[in-house]
Design an enzyme around this catalytic site. Structure first.
Site, PDB file in Angstrom:
ATOM      1  N   GLU A  57       4.656   7.244   1.758  1.00 41.20           N
ATOM      2  CA  GLU A  57       3.264   7.239   1.300  1.00 41.20           C
ATOM      3  C   GLU A  57       2.304   7.898   2.289  1.00 41.20           C
ATOM      4  O   GLU A  57       1.334   8.550   1.877  1.00 41.20           O
ATOM      5  CB  GLU A  57       2.819   5.801   1.003  1.00 41.20           C
ATOM      6  CG  GLU A  57       3.380   5.205  -0.266  1.00 41.20           C
ATOM      7  CD  GLU A  57       4.820   4.750  -0.129  1.00 41.20           C
ATOM      8  OE1 GLU A  57       5.463   4.470  -1.151  1.00 41.20           O
ATOM      9  OE2 GLU A  57       5.306   4.668   1.028  1.00 41.20           O
ATOM     10  N   GLU A  70      11.751  -0.306 -11.005  1.00 40.91           N
ATOM     11  CA  GLU A  70      12.460   0.663 -10.174  1.00 40.91           C
ATOM     12  C   GLU A  70      13.296   1.622 -11.021  1.00 40.91           C
ATOM     13  O   GLU A  70      13.365   2.820 -10.734  1.00 40.91           O
ATOM     14  CB  GLU A  70      13.356  -0.063  -9.162  1.00 40.91           C
ATOM     15  CG  GLU A  70      12.619  -0.938  -8.153  1.00 40.91           C
ATOM     16  CD  GLU A  70      11.830  -0.124  -7.129  1.00 40.91           C
ATOM     17  OE1 GLU A  70      11.934   1.121  -7.118  1.00 40.91           O
ATOM     18  OE2 GLU A  70      11.094  -0.754  -6.342  1.00 40.91           O
ATOM     19  N   GLU A  76       5.912  -2.204   8.099  1.00 44.03           N
ATOM     20  CA  GLU A  76       5.796  -2.634   6.703  1.00 44.03           C
ATOM     21  C   GLU A  76       4.497  -3.398   6.473  1.00 44.03           C
ATOM     22  O   GLU A  76       3.939  -3.352   5.378  1.00 44.03           O
ATOM     23  CB  GLU A  76       7.006  -3.481   6.331  1.00 44.03           C
ATOM     24  CG  GLU A  76       7.194  -3.673   4.851  1.00 44.03           C
ATOM     25  CD  GLU A  76       7.694  -2.428   4.131  1.00 44.03           C
ATOM     26  OE1 GLU A  76       8.339  -2.582   3.082  1.00 44.03           O
ATOM     27  OE2 GLU A  76       7.439  -1.298   4.588  1.00 44.03           O
ATOM     28  N   ASP A  78      -0.389  -1.499  -6.334  1.00 41.26           N
ATOM     29  CA  ASP A  78      -0.741  -0.143  -5.949  1.00 41.26           C
ATOM     30  C   ASP A  78      -0.665   0.878  -7.090  1.00 41.26           C
ATOM     31  O   ASP A  78      -1.652   1.532  -7.433  1.00 41.26           O
ATOM     32  CB  ASP A  78       0.129   0.306  -4.766  1.00 41.26           C
ATOM     33  CG  ASP A  78       1.612   0.011  -4.979  1.00 41.26           C
ATOM     34  OD1 ASP A  78       1.974  -0.579  -6.008  1.00 41.26           O
ATOM     35  OD2 ASP A  78       2.413   0.377  -4.087  1.00 41.26           O
TER      36      ASP A  78
END
Length: 789
Positions: free
Chosen positions: A382, A123, A364, A270
């Site tokens: 996204e 992150e 989610e 991802d």
């Protein structure tokens, strides 16, 4: 020519005005997006800065250590004004140049990176390092144009280099895969670091470093960053499953063994795929494209089940490991656009759009039947990202309509006086007190680009590549001298399509056919059942049957999944405090035996690393925070440490069983027969009651058992009613006076035309009436509300 007269108070609209209005609608929405951004960014600066994030319901900043812990979610917070740094290049893209210059000055003046805090390497890399690099690129551009930033002397680049060196200790492993966390001041292995005991990391965590680290190397001239990031990618590539070319989701950072072998394109994996493709675009090295194409062929062979993307076992890819998908996979259609594979991109995106029409937002996680699995929606961008890329590729105004729906739903369901609030559960619409930095970094970039023209932008967007956090890096970096040796990748299969080495061309994909995308979408138009016109079907014949109700009374067998409870039975509670808990699909079956009595160990664990104080846990039921790794992995560690039960507590602040449906904890894709201790899940409010009781009374005895077997409450009797059809003439006069049900079965002559095209059979309808009652319609498609994901 105007009409001779008009009614008083009316105005004349020429027939061509609707066409003009359609042309102006994108500009109106673009202005609306700007106003929304100003509201979100202004709220952060007014109520939260210099804190890392805004708490939009509380109208204050979230400071790590001052607010209740949310578990691993808080690893994004490093006391470095996260939201400000993550938003810097968004300010430039949206032409907020004055605000950008002021924000850069605040960053240089107020932000410190030598904080004694443990942060997520992943992150911090994508949000903070990427944010500093994107802001440096923008500041340098404005300075060269002579418009702004005349005083700028690469200060942001120096900060980025400082941060890069603070992240490098995470790569000090035998394999070259980075630790998942690092202390910004003390690194990893220092006794003061409070980290370095982790053994696992996710594939995306290790494989999403190359864009930021390579850009830092090429902008600063220091090759060390690109070298380490590239080595981590090399290790992951070598650990792929050679028969299927698939990757697992969690890997051991010391020996490279796979910990979780489920393979998909969503959470945990991802951006690994994303960065292979984008590293080729940014750095110009064919190796990255070769690897991406190899993985992409495997994804399309095993994981892609249009329009679904379902995870499989990497060693046995013909077996789906779960029946649900997570919302992070919504980025994948956008990545497919970059590769030029538009048909599956259109299919999956349309499926996602249908889910948003059913639930307002992407939950989610959702099942392959499009029911809610996990109900949260933390304002993820996204889906907007893929919408933007599909519009860029096709020019189809349909995607403007999709983008408009995103804007409207954000304003209608998430906007609050102090910003925008995440949705705790899409089924209830209840807000959560969080506005993640990625909302400002990503969402507003993609929405603004979707509705704007190139003339509205301060630079040519095609000269830049988006990182996974939507930070902007110039593709001109591919012309810079690479900092490490070329490491060729042997091609494992022949090229399979036209776009393996080229960008998509709409003229090649669908020459002179602007309706191409629509023909693909129409096959999934009513995928979830939303929007189907129930009155448009052709005439139906009715067949009427006489039904006799025959009831057989018996005890209803126990349900496979039942709500559980944590019942506090030691003084002063004496069974009066009962906390509703969720079950697990593994571990001790509490429907067959209750578990307790035992005192609880008060120390909460994330339990994602080795348990240091196992002796303290032996013979106790242990509290463990949710997050960081799978429930099954936590349970194994705690069971090995000697715990006789585990109560997992939700790390999401404010969640409760009264407002959020219970869910059933699932395994990690591996066999779970070795887990034998009882496991239950408490939402945070119930967990707070339990921890408060422990803090006050030190030792608390509890029972873990099904809610129906709660001590002090009689078990209600249940009836099982069975139906059968009566024979003609079987009803006598006495029975005819009693309760009967008359079913009118409607058999359809033909399915709706649209439903037939979509491959969906329209449901047969019935009308049920009891004696003396009015008909009440019901449908086979109606389902009970989902109690658990």
């Amino acid at each position: 020519m105007l009409p001779a007269s008009l009614p008083v108070g009316s105005y004349y609209v020429p027939f061509f005005y609707p066409c003009i209005l359609r042309l102006f609608i994108p500009y109106l929405i673009m202005d609306q997006v700007l106003e929304m951004f100003d509201h979100a960014y202004g709220s952060y600066m007014k109520y939260a800065y210099p804190a890392d994030e805004l708490m939009p319901l509380s109208c204050r900043g979230r400071v790590r250590g001052l607010e209740p812990s949310r578990g691993d979610i808080d690893d994004s917070l490093g006391k470095f004004s996260l939201t400000l740094i993550d938003t810097l290049d968004t300010l430039v893209l949206l032409n907020r140049l004055e605000e950008f210059e002021e924000a850069v000055k605040k960053t240089l003046k107020d932000v410190r990176l030598d904080n004694d805090v443990v942060v997520s390497v992943f992150e911090t890399n994508i949000r903070v390092l990427g944010g500093l690099l994107g802001a440096h690129v923008m500041a340098d551009l404005l300075k060269q144009r002579g418009e702004k930033m005349h005083w700028y002397r690469d200060e942001l680049l120096h900060m980025a280099k400082d941060l890069g060196y603070r992240l490098l200790p995470a790569f000090n492993t035998t394999s070259g895969l980075p630790y998942p966390r690092v202390n910004l001041r003390y690194g990893v292995l220092n006794p003061l670091s409070r980290t370095g005991t982790e053994t696992d990391t996710c594939t995306a965590c290790a494989g999403t470093m190359i864009l930021e680290f390579a850009a830092l190397s090429r902008l600063s001239g220091d090759s060390v960053f690109e070298t380490y990031a590239r080595k981590a990618l090399d290790v992951l590539w070598e650990k792929r499953q050679r028969d299927s070319d698939l990757m697992g989701t969690v890997i051991n950072i010391h020996n490279g063994a796979w910990v979780r072998r489920d393979s998909g394109v969503g959470a945990g994996i991802d951006s690994y795929y994303e960065y292979l493709m984008k590293a080729y675009i940014l750095l110009g090295d064919n190796m990255y494209l070769e690897r991406f194409n190899t993985h992409y062929s495997a994804i399309m062979k095993y994981i892609s089940q249009p329009p679904l993307l379902l995870s499989v076992h990497m060693h046995n890819p013909t077996v789906n490991v779960r029946g649900w998908m997570d919302s992070l996979l919504a980025f994948f259609p956008g990545l497919q656009v970059l590769r030029g594979d538009l048909k599956p991109a259109i299919e999956t995106h349309e499926m996602l759009y249908q889910v948003t029409k059913q639930h307002k937002f992407l939950p989610e996680a959702f099942t392959s039947e499009f029911r809610v699995h996990w109900g949260q929606h933390p304002l993820r961008p996204e889906f907007a990202e893929s919408t933007y890329f599909l519009y860029k590729a096709t020019g189809d105004p349909y995607y403007l309509k999709v983008g408009q729906s995103i804007v409207e739903k954000l304003n209608a369901h998430t906007r609050v006086p102090c910003g925008f609030a995440a949705v705790q559960d899409v089924r209830t619409g209840i807000h959560e007190d969080r506005m993640d930095s990625f909302f400002l970094a990503e969402m507003f970039k993609y929405l603004y680009l979707l509705f704007s023209e190139k003339s509205h932008l301060p630079f040519d967007i095609d000269d830049y590549i988006f990182t996974t956090e939507a930070h902007l890096l110039p593709v001109s970096l591919s012309m810079a001298e690479p900092s490490c040796e070329v490491n060729g990748t042997v091609r494992t299969r022949p090229l399979e399509d036209l776009f393996t080495y080229s960008c998509p061309s709409t003229q090649t994909l669908f020459p002179n056919n602007p309706t191409y995308a629509k023909t693909i979408r129409d096959n999934y138009k009513y995928l979830t059942g939303v929007g189907r016109d129930s009155h448009s079907s052709p005439a139906r014949y009715l067949r009427v049957f006489r039904v006799k109700l025959v009831a057989e009374v018996s005890q209803l067998p126990e349900e496979e999944v039942v709500p559980l409870i944590v019942q506090l039975i030691s003084p002063p509670f004496l069974g009066r405090t009962v906390l509703t808990a969720g079950p697990a699909k593994f571990g001790m079956d509490l429907t067959k035996q209750e578990h307790g009595v035992s005192s609880i160990e008060i120390v909460p664990y994330t339990a994602c690393a080795h348990i240091e104080n196992a002796l303290e846990l032996q013979g106790h039921i242990v509290l463990a925070l949710r997050g960081g790794c799978m429930f099954a992995a936590k349970a194994r560690r705690l069971q090995e440490a000697g715990a006789i039960g585990v109560i997992f507590i939700d790390q999401r602040e404010g969640s409760s069983s009264a407002e959020t449906p219970l869910f059933q904890m699932v395994g990690d894709g591996e066999p779970t027969q070795d887990i034998t201790v009882p496991l239950v899940f408490l939402f945070s409010r119930e967990g707070a009651i339990l921890t408060a009781a422990l803090q006050e009374h030190c030792n608390v005895d509890v029972l873990l058992l099904p809610k129906e077997r709660q001590l002090g409450r009689d078990k209600p009797e249940k009836l099982n009613i069975k139906f059968r059809l009566a024979q003609e003439g079987e009803l006598d006069e006495s029975e005819g006076d009693g309760a009967t049900i008359r079913l009118v079965l409607q058999g359809e002559v033909a399915a709706e035309a649209e439903g037939e095209r979509a491959g969906v059979t329209a449901p047969s309808h019935c009308t049920a009436t009891s004696t003396g009652g009015d008909p009440q319609p019901f449908s086979q498609e109606q389902k009970a509300p989902e109690d658990s994901p």
